[in-house]
Design an enzyme around this catalytic site. Sequence first.
Site, PDB file in Angstrom:
ATOM      1  N   GLY A  74       0.824  -1.212   0.000  1.00  0.00           N
ATOM      2  CA  GLY A  74       0.000   0.000   0.000  1.00  0.00           C
ATOM      3  C   GLY A  74       0.855   1.258   0.000  1.00  0.00           C
ATOM      4  O   GLY A  74       2.036   1.239  -0.382  1.00  0.00           O
ATOM      5  N   TYR A 103     -11.301  -1.262  14.100  1.00  0.00           N
ATOM      6  CA  TYR A 103      -9.993  -1.068  13.466  1.00  0.00           C
ATOM      7  C   TYR A 103      -8.939  -0.745  14.535  1.00  0.00           C
ATOM      8  O   TYR A 103      -7.901  -1.408  14.616  1.00  0.00           O
ATOM      9  CB  TYR A 103     -10.070   0.059  12.428  1.00  0.00           C
TER      10      TYR A 103
HETATM   11  N1  LIG Z   1      -3.932   4.826   5.873  1.00  0.00           N
HETATM   12  C1  LIG Z   1      -3.952   5.514   7.033  1.00  0.00           C
HETATM   13  O1  LIG Z   1      -4.521   6.601   7.126  1.00  0.00           O
HETATM   14  C2  LIG Z   1      -3.247   4.951   8.242  1.00  0.00           C
HETATM   15  C3  LIG Z   1      -3.343   5.654   9.448  1.00  0.00           C
HETATM   16  C4  LIG Z   1      -2.707   5.150  10.579  1.00  0.00           C
HETATM   17  C5  LIG Z   1      -1.991   3.971  10.499  1.00  0.00           C
HETATM   18  N2  LIG Z   1      -1.926   3.297   9.328  1.00  0.00           N
HETATM   19  C6  LIG Z   1      -1.218   2.013   9.311  1.00  0.00           C
HETATM   20  O2  LIG Z   1      -0.145   2.104   8.377  1.00  0.00           O
HETATM   21  C7  LIG Z   1       0.048   0.843   7.720  1.00  0.00           C
HETATM   22  C8  LIG Z   1       0.108   1.036   6.228  1.00  0.00           C
HETATM   23  O3  LIG Z   1      -1.136   1.535   5.782  1.00  0.00           O
HETATM   24  P1  LIG Z   1      -1.328   2.153   4.325  1.00  0.00           P
HETATM   25  O4  LIG Z   1      -1.798   3.531   4.532  1.00  0.00           O
HETATM   26  O5  LIG Z   1      -0.135   1.880   3.481  1.00  0.00           O
HETATM   27  O6  LIG Z   1      -2.585   1.277   3.878  1.00  0.00           O
HETATM   28  P2  LIG Z   1      -3.023   0.686   2.487  1.00  0.00           P
HETATM   29  O7  LIG Z   1      -2.584   1.598   1.389  1.00  0.00           O
HETATM   30  O8  LIG Z   1      -4.462   0.348   2.656  1.00  0.00           O
HETATM   31  O9  LIG Z   1      -2.172  -0.657   2.384  1.00  0.00           O
HETATM   32  C9  LIG Z   1      -2.460  -1.780   3.151  1.00  0.00           C
HETATM   33  C10 LIG Z   1      -1.773  -2.963   2.499  1.00  0.00           C
HETATM   34  O10 LIG Z   1      -2.013  -4.132   3.301  1.00  0.00           O
HETATM   35  C11 LIG Z   1      -2.336  -5.189   2.405  1.00  0.00           C
HETATM   36  N3  LIG Z   1      -3.051  -6.267   3.063  1.00  0.00           N
HETATM   37  C12 LIG Z   1      -4.322  -6.285   3.527  1.00  0.00           C
HETATM   38  N4  LIG Z   1      -4.602  -7.502   4.030  1.00  0.00           N
HETATM   39  C13 LIG Z   1      -3.493  -8.266   3.871  1.00  0.00           C
HETATM   40  C14 LIG Z   1      -3.145  -9.605   4.173  1.00  0.00           C
HETATM   41  N5  LIG Z   1      -4.011 -10.445   4.733  1.00  0.00           N
HETATM   42  N6  LIG Z   1      -1.890 -10.035   3.874  1.00  0.00           N
HETATM   43  C15 LIG Z   1      -1.001  -9.208   3.283  1.00  0.00           C
HETATM   44  N7  LIG Z   1      -1.264  -7.945   2.953  1.00  0.00           N
HETATM   45  C16 LIG Z   1      -2.491  -7.474   3.253  1.00  0.00           C
HETATM   46  C17 LIG Z   1      -3.150  -4.514   1.330  1.00  0.00           C
HETATM   47  O11 LIG Z   1      -3.278  -5.364   0.220  1.00  0.00           O
HETATM   48  P3  LIG Z   1      -4.414  -5.105  -0.908  1.00  0.00           P
HETATM   49  O12 LIG Z   1      -4.015  -3.834  -1.571  1.00  0.00           O
HETATM   50  O13 LIG Z   1      -4.338  -6.309  -1.740  1.00  0.00           O
HETATM   51  O14 LIG Z   1      -5.702  -4.968  -0.150  1.00  0.00           O
HETATM   52  C18 LIG Z   1      -2.285  -3.283   1.082  1.00  0.00           C
HETATM   53  O15 LIG Z   1      -1.220  -3.596   0.248  1.00  0.00           O
HETATM   54  C19 LIG Z   1      -1.099  -0.055   8.190  1.00  0.00           C
HETATM   55  O16 LIG Z   1      -0.600  -0.954   9.137  1.00  0.00           O
HETATM   56  C20 LIG Z   1      -2.101   0.889   8.807  1.00  0.00           C
HETATM   57  O17 LIG Z   1      -2.828   0.285   9.867  1.00  0.00           O
HETATM   58  C21 LIG Z   1      -2.524   3.776   8.190  1.00  0.00           C
END
Ligand SMILES: NC(=O)c1ccc[n+]([C@@H]2O[C@H](COP(=O)([O-])OP(=O)(O)OC[C@H]3O[C@@H](n4cnc5c(N)ncnc54)[C@H](OP(=O)(O)O)[C@@H]3O)[C@@H](O)[C@H]2O)c1
Length: 285
Positions: free
Chosen positions: A10, A125
């Site tokens: 992601g 979440y």
């Molecule tokens: N986005 C935010 O605003 C935010 C805020 C606070 C913290 N975070 C944390 O930061 C981290 C990165 O988030 P991001 O913003 O990069 O989110 P993102 O763009 O939604 O990416 C999440 C990734 O996790 C993958 N994923 C989901 N289920 C999975 C599984 N079972 N096995 C392997 N991969 C899996 C998704 O794959 P698919 O694309 O195939 O679904 C995607 O590649 C996360 O841990 C999140 O909790 C994010």
Amino acid sequence: MPKALITGSGMVACALQAQASAHGYAAVLLPRSRLDVTDADGVRELIAAEQPELVLHTAALTRVNYCQEHPDEAYAVNRDGTANVVAAARLSGAALVYFSTDYVFNGDNDRPWLESDPPAPLNTYGASKLAGEQHVVEYERGYIVRTSGVFGSRAPEPERNFFQAIAARLRADETASIDVVCDQFTAITYAQHLAEMVYAVLASPPARCLHLTSAGSDHWAGWAHLAAGILGADPARIRDIATPLPESTPRPRNSVLGSAYKGMEQLIAAHPARQGLADYLAPVP
Ligand SMILES: NC(=O)c1ccc[n+]([C@@H]2O[C@H](COP(=O)([O-])OP(=O)(O)OC[C@H]3O[C@@H](n4cnc5c(N)ncnc54)[C@H](OP(=O)(O)O)[C@@H]3O)[C@@H](O)[C@H]2O)c1
């Protein structure tokens, strides 16, 4: 070069991969199609075969409303998937960084949340991510980085984030107004900023849990006004509204993160959210 495995593909994963070599790591990005973190055997075998120095665990179910409606899936990925990654990292002796969230806090605070504040998540979440944190805490080479409001590019799939949604709606109809809540305050984080800060602190992390965001805080409507201005749209098209009640997925009113650790304030201040948003929404050709 030491090897870094990155779970997920992601926004944060792509930024970490893009900057890895500049920070001395050979990075391997692991999209869900290559590694599903809920597959304990698969995780153990892959990490044992790759023997990384570092695991950057970004994979998560990040859609907050979806998690609320699918709690079993949220816990399977965010808690149990993290337990699998921690166990495999422990077996191979790799350091691990787990990306967590501002949503571990309940929002009931009038100052930024510090690493020492007690978490009390309001939604599934946040609770499932906190449950993941608890596995990381038990591993002596495990680190937690909490962040919030992430935006950034990913490829080949398009990213999903608040600003991409606002930009799409502003472009889709050049006159419509967009309702955005003005009673939920947060810091936003450009994924490239987060990656830079993570690599900067990795050499000597000041603590096992750190809060890292881009600099600045506002409510979501304020951030949307800023985005509209950057995109050349009339910011008045963003209409400030109170959170509609009842909320099907409760969210914290104040989830702004701050850090108690020496040097972190300066590191964060060097990464202004405004600049990150301008770089993301209006990249220089
Ligand atoms: N986005 C935010 O605003 C935010 C805020 C606070 C913290 N975070 C944390 O930061 C981290 C990165 O988030 P991001 O913003 O990069 O989110 P993102 O763009 O939604 O990416 C999440 C990734 O996790 C993958 N994923 C989901 N289920 C999975 C599984 N079972 N096995 C392997 N991969 C899996 C998704 O794959 P698919 O694309 O195939 O679904 C995607 O590649 C996360 O841990 C999140 O909790 C994010």
